[in-house]
Motif scaffolding. Structure first.
Motif, PDB file in Angstrom:
ATOM      1  N   LEU A  36       0.848  -1.194   0.000  1.00 17.88           N
ATOM      2  CA  LEU A  36       0.000   0.000   0.000  1.00 17.88           C
ATOM      3  C   LEU A  36       0.880   1.240   0.000  1.00 17.88           C
ATOM      4  O   LEU A  36       1.666   1.459   0.923  1.00 17.88           O
ATOM      5  CB  LEU A  36      -0.911   0.007   1.234  1.00 17.88           C
ATOM      6  CG  LEU A  36      -1.804   1.241   1.406  1.00 17.88           C
ATOM      7  CD1 LEU A  36      -2.805   1.364   0.257  1.00 17.88           C
ATOM      8  CD2 LEU A  36      -2.545   1.196   2.744  1.00 17.88           C
ATOM      9  N   LEU A  37       0.757   2.059  -1.045  1.00 17.07           N
ATOM     10  CA  LEU A  37       1.476   3.326  -1.125  1.00 17.07           C
ATOM     11  C   LEU A  37       0.508   4.443  -0.773  1.00 17.07           C
ATOM     12  O   LEU A  37      -0.519   4.602  -1.422  1.00 17.07           O
ATOM     13  CB  LEU A  37       2.027   3.566  -2.540  1.00 17.07           C
ATOM     14  CG  LEU A  37       2.857   2.451  -3.197  1.00 17.07           C
ATOM     15  CD1 LEU A  37       3.428   2.948  -4.521  1.00 17.07           C
ATOM     16  CD2 LEU A  37       3.965   1.971  -2.282  1.00 17.07           C
ATOM     17  N   CYS A  38       0.848   5.230   0.241  1.00 16.28           N
ATOM     18  CA  CYS A  38       0.021   6.372   0.637  1.00 16.28           C
ATOM     19  C   CYS A  38       0.660   7.639   0.091  1.00 16.28           C
ATOM     20  O   CYS A  38       1.817   7.935   0.398  1.00 16.28           O
ATOM     21  CB  CYS A  38      -0.094   6.453   2.159  1.00 16.28           C
ATOM     22  SG  CYS A  38      -0.855   5.002   2.907  1.00 16.28           S
ATOM     23  N   THR A  39      -0.069   8.373  -0.728  1.00 16.04           N
ATOM     24  CA  THR A  39       0.488   9.560  -1.360  1.00 16.04           C
ATOM     25  C   THR A  39      -0.364  10.789  -1.087  1.00 16.04           C
ATOM     26  O   THR A  39      -1.569  10.687  -0.881  1.00 16.04           O
ATOM     27  CB  THR A  39       0.615   9.364  -2.882  1.00 16.04           C
ATOM     28  OG1 THR A  39       1.183  10.541  -3.458  1.00 16.04           O
ATOM     29  CG2 THR A  39      -0.749   9.104  -3.523  1.00 16.04           C
ATOM     30  N   ASP A  40       0.292  11.956  -1.099  1.00 14.77           N
ATOM     31  CA  ASP A  40      -0.425  13.218  -0.983  1.00 14.77           C
ATOM     32  C   ASP A  40      -0.006  14.182  -2.094  1.00 14.77           C
ATOM     33  O   ASP A  40      -0.380  15.345  -2.086  1.00 14.77           O
ATOM     34  CB  ASP A  40      -0.205  13.865   0.384  1.00 14.77           C
ATOM     35  CG  ASP A  40       1.270  14.176   0.648  1.00 14.77           C
ATOM     36  OD1 ASP A  40       2.103  13.887  -0.240  1.00 14.77           O
ATOM     37  OD2 ASP A  40       1.587  14.703   1.725  1.00 14.77           O
ATOM     38  N   GLY A  41       0.793  13.687  -3.031  1.00 14.28           N
ATOM     39  CA  GLY A  41       1.227  14.532  -4.135  1.00 14.28           C
ATOM     40  C   GLY A  41       2.334  15.492  -3.763  1.00 14.28           C
ATOM     41  O   GLY A  41       2.693  16.363  -4.554  1.00 14.28           O
ATOM     42  N   SER A  42       2.920  15.358  -2.569  1.00 14.79           N
ATOM     43  CA  SER A  42       3.957  16.280  -2.107  1.00 14.79           C
ATOM     44  C   SER A  42       5.301  15.931  -2.747  1.00 14.79           C
ATOM     45  O   SER A  42       5.421  15.012  -3.565  1.00 14.79           O
ATOM     46  CB  SER A  42       4.080  16.208  -0.590  1.00 14.79           C
ATOM     47  OG  SER A  42       4.631  14.958  -0.206  1.00 14.79           O
TER      48      SER A  42
END
Length: 287
Positions: A5-11
């Motif tokens: 699971l990759l959690c991203t926020d676009g940062s």
């Protein structure tokens, strides 16, 4: 390893979340879920409250209509942003040779949405900091701290710069979690081509307990056909580990998660937290 699971926020940290996730996916032949959560607060606009008495009924209705329209526009922009962030994730994963991945967008709060996907994941990959990275460079992201403390899954905390994984360091303390790290390496053929360093921190160089721990870990890895470089050092664990990482050009640190002393957490924080904050390499955290 079945699912990552990759959690991203676009940062600024996001692209290397994808690259590290891709490395593990390729090593362990695991599919990837990429999760982007649109913060529900970003779609809310200020309420007019009880302004009708101070600005007049007509003006109040007009303002309400404008606020509703603004909320719709914010929702559209958030949807577009989510599509672009996940599209970028897909492009990076494909470039890294990953074909089996799924893109997911939810609205809410990451710490809440995360629980829905954690149960079916074997590895969680998170950037060390999020959208406020440039303003809080000395701290962990709030979501990272909460998730690593609460999750019982493997968590990979990535840095802003991707570093090819060539040398790994196992910080071994003889605990059950430490033994889990050793077994993880032995059970995973993908680590055979990577140089393994094994470090134990003791009171001094003749600390018998530390000597026995290091010997135990060495034998465990040797039974798994590894030839680890072993070191026993004295000092404060976080400083010893940080110095070792720099001196030996370590690519990835493997260590146990937070201890069980709530008082220690409240007063001075844990060794895990201090290392995660200060480390210039990615850290694979075990429960």
């Amino acid at each position: 390893m079945k699912t990552i699971l990759l959690c991203t926020d676009g940062s600024a940290f996001a692209e290397n979340v994808y690259k590290y996730g891709a490395w593990f996916a390729n090593q362990f032949h695991a599919p990837i879920n990429v999760l982007f959560v649109t913060d529900i607060r970003s779609q809310k606009v200020a309420s007019i409250g009880n302004l009708s008495g101070s600005i007049g009924l007509g003006a109040s209705e007009q303002l309400l209509n404008e606020l509703v329209n603004l909320e719709h526009e914010k929702a559209k922009l958030n949807n577009q942003r989510a599509r672009l962030i996940l599209q970028n994730a897909a492009e990076v994963l494909k470039a890294e040779g990953v074909a089996d991945f799924n893109l997911i967008n939810k609205t809410g709060f990451l710490v809440d949405c995360f629980q829905e996907f954690e149960a079916n994941s074997d590895l969680i990959v998170l950037g060390k900091r999020g959208e406020a990275a440039d303003f809080a460079s000395g701290h962990l992201g709030a979501n990272v701290d909460r998730i690593v403390r609460s999750s019982n899954k493997l968590c990979l905390i990535t840095t802003r710069e991707f570093k090819p994984i060539e040398r790994i360091l196992v910080a071994y303390d003889g605990s059950l979690t430490g033994k889990k790290i050793l077994q993880f390496l032995v059970d995973s053929p993908g680590w055979q081509s990577i140089k393994i360093h094994l470090l134990t921190v003791g009171k001094n160089s003749s600390d018998q307990t530390a000597v026995e721990r290091l010997s135990e870990a060495k034998q465990w890895l040797e039974r798994g056909k590894f030839e680890p470089t072993c070191s026993l050092m004295e000092g404060e664990p976080e400083k010893v580990i940080a110095n070792y990482v720099n001196q030996h050009n370590i690519s990835l640190l493997l260590m146990g998660a937070y201890g069980h002393s709530r008082i220690r957490h409240l007063i001075i924080g844990s060794t895990t937290t201090q290392i995660l904050r200060s480390s210039n390499i990615s850290v694979l955290v075990f429960r």
